[in-house]
Scaffold this motif. Structure first.
Motif, PDB file in Angstrom:
ATOM      1  N   GLY A  98      -8.165   9.357   9.358  1.00 15.16           N
ATOM      2  CA  GLY A  98      -7.112   9.297   8.362  1.00 15.16           C
ATOM      3  C   GLY A  98      -5.757   9.567   8.988  1.00 15.16           C
ATOM      4  O   GLY A  98      -5.667  10.159  10.082  1.00 15.16           O
TER       5      GLY A  98
ATOM      6  N   ASP B 145       0.818  -1.215   0.000  1.00 10.20           N
ATOM      7  CA  ASP B 145       0.000   0.000   0.000  1.00 10.20           C
ATOM      8  C   ASP B 145       0.850   1.263   0.000  1.00 10.20           C
ATOM      9  O   ASP B 145       0.538   2.249   0.667  1.00 10.20           O
ATOM     10  CB  ASP B 145      -0.954   0.012   1.191  1.00 10.20           C
ATOM     11  CG  ASP B 145      -2.008  -1.074   1.086  1.00 10.20           C
ATOM     12  OD1 ASP B 145      -2.404  -1.390  -0.052  1.00 10.20           O
ATOM     13  OD2 ASP B 145      -2.418  -1.610   2.128  1.00 10.20           O
TER      14      ASP B 145
ATOM     15  N   ARG C  13      -5.847   2.876  -4.745  1.00 11.01           N
ATOM     16  CA  ARG C  13      -6.092   2.186  -3.483  1.00 11.01           C
ATOM     17  C   ARG C  13      -7.554   2.320  -3.056  1.00 11.01           C
ATOM     18  O   ARG C  13      -8.174   3.358  -3.250  1.00 11.01           O
ATOM     19  CB  ARG C  13      -5.178   2.725  -2.373  1.00 11.01           C
ATOM     20  CG  ARG C  13      -3.707   2.510  -2.644  1.00 11.01           C
ATOM     21  CD  ARG C  13      -2.877   2.607  -1.370  1.00 11.01           C
ATOM     22  NE  ARG C  13      -3.220   3.772  -0.557  1.00 11.01           N
ATOM     23  CZ  ARG C  13      -2.764   4.993  -0.753  1.00 11.01           C
ATOM     24  NH1 ARG C  13      -1.969   5.227  -1.800  1.00 11.01           N
ATOM     25  NH2 ARG C  13      -3.097   5.979   0.045  1.00 11.01           N
TER      26      ARG C  13
ATOM     27  N   GLN D 146      -8.401  11.156   2.025  1.00 12.48           N
ATOM     28  CA  GLN D 146      -9.373  10.070   2.003  1.00 12.48           C
ATOM     29  C   GLN D 146      -9.370   9.352   3.344  1.00 12.48           C
ATOM     30  O   GLN D 146      -8.327   8.911   3.831  1.00 12.48           O
ATOM     31  CB  GLN D 146      -9.065   9.086   0.878  1.00 12.48           C
ATOM     32  CG  GLN D 146      -9.893   7.822   0.898  1.00 12.48           C
ATOM     33  CD  GLN D 146     -11.393   8.086   0.790  1.00 12.48           C
ATOM     34  OE1 GLN D 146     -11.823   8.836  -0.078  1.00 12.48           O
ATOM     35  NE2 GLN D 146     -12.182   7.471   1.668  1.00 12.48           N
ATOM     36  N   ARG D 147     -10.516   9.240   3.934  1.00 16.01           N
ATOM     37  CA  ARG D 147     -10.644   8.569   5.219  1.00 16.01           C
ATOM     38  C   ARG D 147     -10.460   7.064   5.058  1.00 16.01           C
ATOM     39  O   ARG D 147     -10.680   6.504   3.978  1.00 16.01           O
ATOM     40  CB  ARG D 147     -12.026   8.843   5.812  1.00 16.01           C
ATOM     41  CG  ARG D 147     -13.172   8.313   4.952  1.00 16.01           C
ATOM     42  CD  ARG D 147     -14.522   8.611   5.546  1.00 16.01           C
ATOM     43  NE  ARG D 147     -15.596   8.026   4.734  1.00 16.01           N
ATOM     44  CZ  ARG D 147     -16.865   7.978   5.103  1.00 16.01           C
ATOM     45  NH1 ARG D 147     -17.234   8.498   6.253  1.00 16.01           N
ATOM     46  NH2 ARG D 147     -17.777   7.427   4.304  1.00 16.01           N
ATOM     47  N   GLN D 148     -10.037   6.404   6.108  1.00 19.94           N
ATOM     48  CA  GLN D 148     -10.023   4.941   6.214  1.00 19.94           C
ATOM     49  C   GLN D 148     -10.844   4.611   7.443  1.00 19.94           C
ATOM     50  O   GLN D 148     -10.410   4.844   8.562  1.00 19.94           O
ATOM     51  CB  GLN D 148      -8.606   4.392   6.346  1.00 19.94           C
ATOM     52  CG  GLN D 148      -7.770   4.495   5.083  1.00 19.94           C
ATOM     53  CD  GLN D 148      -8.293   3.632   3.945  1.00 19.94           C
ATOM     54  OE1 GLN D 148      -8.182   3.977   2.796  1.00 19.94           O
ATOM     55  NE2 GLN D 148      -8.882   2.490   4.287  1.00 19.94           N
TER      56      GLN D 148
ATOM     57  N   GLY E 119     -10.226   3.140  -0.766  1.00 19.72           N
ATOM     58  CA  GLY E 119     -10.457   3.918   0.443  1.00 19.72           C
ATOM     59  C   GLY E 119     -11.770   3.613   1.118  1.00 19.72           C
ATOM     60  O   GLY E 119     -12.091   4.233   2.139  1.00 19.72           O
TER      61      GLY E 119
ATOM     62  N   GLU F 283     -12.717   6.722  -2.396  1.00 20.04           N
ATOM     63  CA  GLU F 283     -13.752   5.859  -1.827  1.00 20.04           C
ATOM     64  C   GLU F 283     -14.674   5.278  -2.883  1.00 20.04           C
ATOM     65  O   GLU F 283     -15.266   4.219  -2.685  1.00 20.04           O
ATOM     66  CB  GLU F 283     -14.566   6.644  -0.797  1.00 20.04           C
ATOM     67  CG  GLU F 283     -15.415   5.784   0.092  1.00 20.04           C
ATOM     68  CD  GLU F 283     -15.698   6.432   1.431  1.00 20.04           C
ATOM     69  OE1 GLU F 283     -16.689   6.046   2.071  1.00 20.04           O
ATOM     70  OE2 GLU F 283     -14.922   7.323   1.851  1.00 20.04           O
TER      71      GLU F 283
ATOM     72  N   SER G 100     -14.744   0.908   2.852  1.00 20.35           N
ATOM     73  CA  SER G 100     -14.740  -0.211   3.794  1.00 20.35           C
ATOM     74  C   SER G 100     -15.275  -1.478   3.153  1.00 20.35           C
ATOM     75  O   SER G 100     -15.459  -2.490   3.836  1.00 20.35           O
ATOM     76  CB  SER G 100     -15.598   0.146   5.016  1.00 20.35           C
ATOM     77  OG  SER G 100     -16.929   0.450   4.628  1.00 20.35           O
TER      78      SER G 100
ATOM     79  N   SER H 187      -5.711   7.359  -3.022  1.00 17.68           N
ATOM     80  CA  SER H 187      -6.818   6.535  -2.544  1.00 17.68           C
ATOM     81  C   SER H 187      -8.121   7.290  -2.728  1.00 17.68           C
ATOM     82  O   SER H 187      -8.184   8.500  -2.499  1.00 17.68           O
ATOM     83  CB  SER H 187      -6.612   6.191  -1.063  1.00 17.68           C
ATOM     84  OG  SER H 187      -7.724   5.524  -0.521  1.00 17.68           O
TER      85      SER H 187
END
Length: 946
Positions: A524, A383, A748, A518-520, A750, A710, A752, A708
């Motif tokens: 973030g 990643d 990537r 971008q949130r994970q 992003g 979503e 869930s 990344s």
């Protein structure tokens, strides 16, 4: 109430409106109406083009150049400007990549052959015409020059035999053709077989009865007609009429193979042909497939688009390598060059980077020679964010940018032909802490590698080919009982500040204004970097609200021991939201706080891609004000939205209101772009992964935004439907490759969800389109919802109003934005539905009556009650007259035919290029979602056959 038949326009003359009088699309729609509605419209236009060419040697086509005596050339082969530097760099880089392909293929026990077909203008320059000269700095010419200096063993020169045949009185290209003819293909085949020492009967040089006739691509283009498809057969070929013991070949190429194949089949016991217009990357499949020889053919004017995936080739071949020496490069010998700090750890080389200006250097390496080809392999941690930039001296084509794929972390870098090579590496365009797990030097000697000494560190000075290079054995050393003195494996020790040292001074490199990370999950990780001078001490950072100064993340140490005048670290678990500001301070002077001024946030990124209808989301309509936490990303930069762009603003505003987080929309659609090479209209196509492609610009943009996202939103298909050459199956397969092998490898996830969600808006209505080809694309897109994991219908557009030939009205884009936001919220479990009603069953109460049972998702009823439009009833392809279409109840639509039809019929809704949607079916939910298109066979009296 009858609908469209194929190749017709079902709507009347485009009615003028005040808002359309200054819109060029309206006048194009009027022109299209005249061309399609008048009985002699298209024939007269074709006659006009015919007269232009045959009488005046002119054409309105921008894709064809007319030379002297009526000779036709692809327009792009006649350059308008000198691009020698770009072509030279691209040609040199391609040539090194071809060397790498040859050596990797040979090390895996296969033979590699490369044949670049000289373009028509290279063989017949005398007919190009005065005022137009063939450029001398094309990529093809650079390849030829490079071949003369550092020969590629499998390179086959086709220009010489073609020119020789021409001098012998043989036409190898036809006057009006784009591709070579059978005589040209025969001369090329003879040269390929001779170069590879393969059997060839004497009759092979004569035109083969199975050879296709010359193509008419250019001639049909100047007549305004759709070019007939020319492509290689992709099914496996068997040997010719004579039994042979030749090799089995994997052949990858373009339309030139169509004429070439009949002259090659006799020399092989089997062939697998791969069409480069459908599979645009030459990669590991060529080695993984069962074959003895790999033949790569490419037209000289298509070399810029030839994409060689060295990483996948290496992954497919590495277990079968022979004649290859692999050496580890000691990472502790790497040195910082600018704006970075390095530490060798048990996991690899830790790089604390300040961003795009940060570079570190590996020790000098030996370059490639005439007998030994070398390449460097870098492996970064999983990643890895962003692209890696590699500078090589001597320069072999400018900086190399590579993005580690999710399937493989390896990056392959061919080394130029030189005694010594200096390499500098920028780990990412973003600041952060990165891990280079390994760096290895591969030397390809062929089947009999030169003997070398033991590669232990004690032998470095012993005079072998790696003298002066810090290297380690490839074998894993025994477990250590204590830390090696020359490798740092412990955490960096904090240097104690001396009382006489100057007080620390720090400067924060602020985060770009308006940037959205971008949130994970619901937070973030944020990279923190800046300059540091004075006594060494820890650097801490915190996050505050830009509105009221409330602390969102308390003081946290991000770098306990700055080095080289730089501090860099990661601030973990910054909660989603915004706007925020960043602050830093030294642990030695906590009363001095360096405050960031720019606002930024943690939220959701949506990549918006496709062609003009997607782009118009950002450029049509002024009815909305942007939300305070909505930002756009285009051209590699964050920009605040204005009032223009109904679709983008409707989407972003709805998401920010529902989720209470910042939303970033990545605007990377391009007008007129197709998915496949057959839909190339001069603007590029999305399967093209070359360095200058529209896809590469997308990936560069995503990397600039953090690497990344979503969600990916796709709205495209007009270009692939326009010529009618892309079938339903071809588009679906191409879309599957695009999503699975490109988007989900290079971007990537992003979200869930298990895969990066790919949301799709099927092809919009096209007033001047062809029913059949438009329906092919739309059906393929609906098919992909079932064959691609996490591929979702974003919204239906067929019930919305058009503006001009192919774009929608501003109000329609607003509706699409709101519908798409609903889909994203549905995937986040924020709303219970996102699609409209669908047909559950079709029955026939009588030979003149059809009942359509619909099932609701979000509503309970539908409108209108009468005069419903968009339905068609067909028997054996012929449309049946419909008397009325009306609502029976909240779940049933009734069609009354004018006459009884006691036979099998087909009922379809919203079919073709431009169905009648004056009164479409919509449910009574808040979003007024449309009934989804369908096509069903039903019999009387047995019922539906769905």
């Amino acid at each position: 109430m009858n609908g469209n038949t194929d190749n017709t326009v079902g709507q009347g003359f485009p009615m003028p409106e005040a808002s359309l009088l200054l819109d060029k699309e309206y006048y194009r729609a009027v022109e299209g109406w005249f061309r399609n509605a008048l009985p002699m419209g298209r024939p007269m236009q074709r006659i006009n083009h015919w007269l232009d060419y045959h009488l005046f040697d002119t054409t309105s086509s921008k894709t064809v150049h007319i030379g002297t005596h009526g000779w036709l050339y692809p327009a792009r082969t006649v350059p308008e400007s000198d691009e020698s530097t770009v072509s030279d760099e691209a040609g040199r880089r391609l040539f090194l990549d071809l060397h790498a392909v040859e050596k990797i293929t040979a090390a895996a026990g296969r033979r590699f052959v490369f044949a670049a077909v000289p373009a028509k203008a290279a063989i017949y320059p005398e007919y190009i015409g005065s005022g137009n000269t063939l450029g001398t700095h094309s990529i093809y010419r650079t390849l030829i020059e490079s071949q003369n200096r550092h020969p590629l063993s499998g390179f086959v020169d086709l220009e010489t035999p073609l020119k020789k045949a021409k001098l012998g009185g043989v036409d190898v290209y036809n006057k009006r053709s784009k591709l070579w003819n059978c005589a040209g293909a025969a001369a090329a085949a003879e040269r390929i077989l001779e170069a590879q020492r393969l059997s060839r009967p004497a009759a092979a040089a004569r035109p083969n009865p199975g050879c296709p006739p010359p193509d008419t691509i250019l001639y049909r283009q100047i007549l305004g007609e759709t070019p007939r498809e020319v492509r290689p057969a992709v099914s496996s070929h068997v040997s010719g009429p004579h039994s042979v013991l030749g090799p089995k070949a994997i052949i990858y190429g373009d339309a030139y193979l169509n004429q070439l194949m009949p002259f090659l089949t006799h020399a092989f016991k089997g062939m697998e042909v791969i069409d480069s217009s459908l599979e645009t990357t030459f990669g590991g499949r060529m080695i993984a497939s069962d074959g003895d020889m790999v033949l790569l053919e490419c037209g000289g004017d298509h070399l810029r688009r030839l994409h060689l995936d060295l990483e996948s080739l290496y992954a497919a071949a590495k277990k079968r390598f022979q004649g290859v020496i692999k050496r580890d490069i000691a990472l502790e010998t790497a040195t910082p060059v600018s704006r970075c700090a390095l530490d060798a750890t048990e996991n690899g080389l830790e790089i604390r980077s300040s961003g795009p200006e940060a570079f570190f250097a590996l020790p000098a390496l030996p370059g490639s020679t005439g007998s030994v080809f070398r390449m460097l392999k870098l492996a970064f941690s999983p990643d890895h964010p962003g692209s890696v930039s590699i500078l090589i001296h001597p320069d072999a084509g400018g900086a190399i940018r590579k993005t580690p794929g999710h399937g493989s972390r390896d990056l392959i870098v061919p080394l130029p032909f030189a005694d010594r090579i200096a390499i500098q590496i920028n780990p990412s365009e973003h600041p952060g802490v990165f891990i280079l797990e390994s760096a290895q030097l591969f030397s390809f000697y062929g089947t009999s590698p030169a003997s070398v000494r033991n590669a232990s560190r004690q032998s470095d000075a012993g005079g072998d080919i790696y003298s002066g290079i810090s290297i380690r054995p490839t074998e894993t050393p025994p477990a250590r009982t204590k830390t090696s003195p020359d490798i740092k494996t412990k955490p960096r020790a904090r240097a104690a500040a001396h009382p006489t040292d100057a007080l620390p001074e720090i400067t924060l490199t602020d985060i770009a204004e308006g940037r959205i990370f971008q949130r994970q999950g619901k937070s973030g990780d944020i990279a923190v970097t800046g300059t540091y001078s004075g006594a060494i001490g820890p650097v801490a950072a915190r996050v505050i609200s830009a509105d009221d100064g409330a602390v969102m993340v308390p003081w946290t140490v991000v770098d306990d021991s700055p080095e080289n005048g730089l501090f860099t670290g990661i601030l973990h678990h910054v909660p989603q939201g915004g706007w925020y500001r960043l602050q830093v301070r030294s642990g030695l002077t906590p009363w001095v706080v360096e405050k960031g001024r720019n606002r930024w946030g943690v939220g959701m990124l949506v990549a918006c891609i496709g062609q003009s209808n997607m782009r118009e989301w950002f450029y049509t309509g002024k009815e909305h004000l942007p939300a305070a936490t909505l930002m756009l990303h285009r051209g590699g930069e964050w920009v605040p939205p204005g009032r223009i762009g109904n679709g983008a603003l409707a989407l972003g505003n709805r998401l920010t209101a529902a989720l209470k987080i910042p939303i970033g929309l990545l605007d990377y659609s391009v007008n007129g772009t197709g998915l496949t090479a057959k839909a190339e209209w001069g603007k590029g196509f999305w399967l093209d992964t070359g360095p200058d492609s529209i896809y590469r610009r997308l990936i560069d943009g995503v990397n600039a935004a953090g690497g990344s996202v979503e969600t990916v939103l796709w709205m495209q298909g007009e270009a692939d439907a326009a010529r009618g050459t892309v079938s339903r199956e071809e588009y679906r397969q191409a879309l599957e490759r695009f999503v699975n092998d490109q988007i989900r490898v290079d971007i990537r996830n992003g979200s869930s969800r298990s895969h990066l969600p790919f949301l799709m808006i099927p092809l919009v209505k096209r007033p001047t389109g062809r029913d059949r080809s438009c329906q092919w694309i739309r059906d393929a897109q609906m098919d992909a919802l079932k064959t691609i994991a996490e591929c979702h219908l974003a919204a239906i557009s067929m019930d919305l109003e058009n503006r001009g030939r192919q774009h929608l009205t501003a109000a329609s884009y607003t509706t699409l934005g709101i519908r798409t936001a609903q889909t994203i919220l549905y995937l986040l479990d924020k709303v219970p539905y996102h699609r409209g009603p669908f047909v559950r069953n079709v029955t026939r109460p009588s030979a003149q009556t059809i009942d359509i049972e619909i099932e609701h998702r979000g509503g309970t009823d539908f409108t209108p009650w009468t005069d419903i439009t968009g339905f068609e009833v067909l028997v054996d392809g012929q449309q049946q007259a419909i008397d009325s279409v009306s609502r029976q109840n909240g779940h049933t639509i009734r069609i009354e035919l004018e006459e009884q039809v006691p036979r099998t019929i087909r009922v379809r809704y919203l079919y073709g290029a431009h169905p009648d949607t004056d009164h479409p079916v919509r449910d009574n939910s808040d979003l007024r979602l449309p009934l989804e298109p369908f096509s069903i066979n039903t019999r009387y009296p047995e019922g539906a056959d769905i």
